[in-house]
Design a protein around this motif. Sequence first.
Motif: not given
Length: 230
Positions: A178-195
């Motif tokens: 989690g402290n390295l990349t946030g441990a996403s493993m999921n494009p949807v999980r990363s995309l929309f909070p980022a948007i």
Amino acid sequence: MKKKIFGEVFGSALLVFFGPALVIMGGGYNDLLGPSIGWGVLLAVLVYAFGPLSGAHFNPAVTFMNFLNKEMKGTETIIYIVSQLVGGLIGGFVLKFTYQAYVNGAGLKWSTEVAKNHLNATVFPNISAGMAFFIEVILTTVLLVVILVLNDPKTKTYNLQAPIAVGLTIALLVFAAGNLTGASMNPVRSLFPAIFAGGLAMQDIWVYLTAPFVGSIIGALIHRYILTEK
């Protein structure tokens, strides 16, 4: 098909909302123990709740691996991924709307708070993009292999406990990386909070949109040449 669409839309929306919400609105965390447990419990509950409807993918990487394994047809694969994107958009919007109300009620400034937490979007400020990509590929591959073993006809001994195993896997991976990349493993999980957060969260979003699919390919190869006896 409507039950599958409902399961993927609703489940993905809950994932994108509750996952980041438990971190940014659940109080300050000094370590990853709270977020990792929260994400793990969330996934276990969602898999138990929506698994009977859609198989509880909530992740284009899982869907794409199933397509590569010839367990899903192309049309169904597209429907699943579109459903996940729609659900992620809904979840991201609700997250922004809710957190904005929380920030305003607490007398805080939106831009300042989002600059701190990025709406729990996945970022990697301490490592390079190449290393972040590599880590996300490894994390996704581990998750997908666990899913493959849990669903394999010859190895799914503990079928009723499978959602718990998936949740524990998520918790361990978040705790580890989690402290390295946030441990996403999921494009949807990363995309929309980022948007909805913008800024740093969108700068290297390509890492989180591509690495999980490499994990899908590796998972499919493991399924074909190791788990399948033919």
